[in-house]
Design an enzyme around this catalytic site. Structure first.
Site, PDB file in Angstrom:
ATOM      1  N   ASP A 263      24.350  -3.167  24.891  1.00 28.03           N
ATOM      2  CA  ASP A 263      23.536  -4.364  24.674  1.00 28.03           C
ATOM      3  C   ASP A 263      23.956  -5.492  25.612  1.00 28.03           C
ATOM      4  OD1 ASP A 263      22.242  -3.000  22.675  1.00 28.03           O
ATOM      5  OD2 ASP A 263      23.422  -3.902  21.050  1.00 28.03           O
TER       6      ASP A 263
HETATM    7  N1  URA Z   1      25.799  -0.123  19.406  1.00 31.42           N
HETATM    8  C1  URA Z   1      25.294  -1.380  19.463  1.00 31.42           C
HETATM    9  O1  URA Z   1      24.820  -1.915  18.466  1.00 31.42           O
HETATM   10  N2  URA Z   1      25.338  -1.996  20.645  1.00 31.42           N
HETATM   11  C2  URA Z   1      25.877  -1.477  21.760  1.00 31.42           C
HETATM   12  O2  URA Z   1      25.898  -2.118  22.816  1.00 31.42           O
HETATM   13  C3  URA Z   1      26.400  -0.167  21.677  1.00 31.42           C
HETATM   14  C4  URA Z   1      26.352   0.494  20.473  1.00 31.42           C
END
Ligand code: URA
Length: 242
Positions: free
Chosen positions: A106
Site C-alpha cells: 500500500d
Molecule cells: N496488507 C495490507 O493491508 N497492506 C499492505 O501493504 C500489505 C499487506
C-alpha cells in the site's frame, strides 16, 4: 517482447513477416539458433528469455532481471501514476519501464518489494498454494491479545469476496507490535484482517518474501539486483504457520 512462451514457427513467422509453412526449410538449412544450438523442431518452445539468432541476426535477447527495493512511504506500487511517484520512478536503471511489481504494498506501507520482467517468476510468488510466506512487522493502534493469534490461524471471513483467508501466523512482539506471515496478497489484506478487531494499522513493513530478507543496509528508496541463487531459492521454503 514475445509473450511468455510460443512455438518457434510462430515466433519466426512474426519476426520475419512470413508464413509459418516457410519456417521448416529455414530449420533444415540450420539457419536458426536458439540458445546457441541449431534449432530443428518447429514446435520448440521459445520463452521470454530464449536467445534467438537467424542468419547471424539477433531476433531476441532479453535478460531476466530481478530487483529488491526498500519501498518508502508515500510511493505507489504501480508502474505509472498521474499524481504520485511510483516504485518504478525510484529505479535508476534504463530498462525500468520493462519491469513489473511482484506483490504490491500500500501507499504508506514500507519494506521489501520485488520488481522483475519475468512474469513466470512473479506468478509463482503470488500463488498461495506455493506457500511462499510474506512476513510483515505491523504496529497497531490498540493492544493485541491471544484472540488475534487464533483468528489469524483459523482465517478471517471477507464479506466482499465471500472468502475466508488462508491460515496466517501472528506473533505478538509487544502490546502494539506483531509479526504477521501470510501466503496470500489480497487487497489491503492485513488492514482488513485487523479491521475485524476494529484495530487500525499504524505502520506496516514487509521484512521478507519466502527466503528473501530485505537487506538491513538498503535505505528507503534504494534497490539492488538479486543474485541467481536468491532468485532460485526464494520459493524453496517449508513455511509453517505456528
Ligand atoms: N496488507 C495490507 O493491508 N497492506 C499492505 O501493504 C500489505 C499487506
Amino acid at each position: 517482447m514475445t509473450s511468455a512462451r510460443t512455438r518457434l514457427d510462430r515466433f519466426m513467422s512474426q519476426h520475419l513477416g512470413i508464413k509459418r509453412q516457410k519456417i521448416r526449410p529455414l530449420l533444415a538449412q540450420g539457419r536458426i539458433l536458439v540458445d546457441g544450438c541449431v534449432a530443428r523442431d518447429v514446435q520448440q518452445t521459445i520463452h521470454q528469455f530464449s536467445h534467438v539468432i537467424f542468419d547471424e541476426q539477433v531476433l531476441q535477447d532479453h535478460k531476466p532481471c530481478y530487483v529488491m527495493m526498500n519501498k518508502p512511504k508515500g510511493v505507489v506500487s504501480a508502474t505509472k501514476d498521474r499524481h504520485h511517484k511510483t516504485v518504478i520512478d525510484l529505479l535508476k536503471r534504463e530498462d525500468r519501464h520493462t519491469l513489473h511489481i511482484a506483490g504490491r504494498l500500500d501507499f504508506n506501507s514500507t519494506g521489501l518489494i520485488l520488481l522483475t520482467n519475468d512474469g513466470r517468476w512473479s506468478r509463482e510468488l503470488s500463488i498461495p498454494e506455493n506457500k511462499i510466506y510474506k512476513r510483515y512487522r505491523v504496529e497497531v493502534e490498540k493492544a493485541l491479545d491471544e484472540s488475534y493469534i487464533r483468528a489469524f490461524s483459523k482465517g478471517i471471513y471477507f464479506n466482499y469476496e465471500g472468502i475466508t483467508t488462508k491460515p496466517a501466523a501472528l506473533n505478538i512482539i509487544s502490546s502494539h507490535v506483531c509479526e504477521i506471515s501470510l501466503t496470500e496478497g489480497r487487497y489491503h489484506q492485513i488492514k482488513r484482517m485487523l479491521g475485524h478487531f476494529q484495530n487500525a494499522v499504524l505502520e506496516l513493513h514487509r521484512q521478507s518474501v519466502g527466503n528473501l530478507i530485505l537487506d538491513q543496509d538498503l535505505l528507503a528508496g534504494q534497490s539492488r539486483e538479486l543474485s541467481k541463487s536468491e532468485v532460485n531459492n526464494i520459493c524453496n521454503i517449508e513455511g509453517k504457520v505456528n
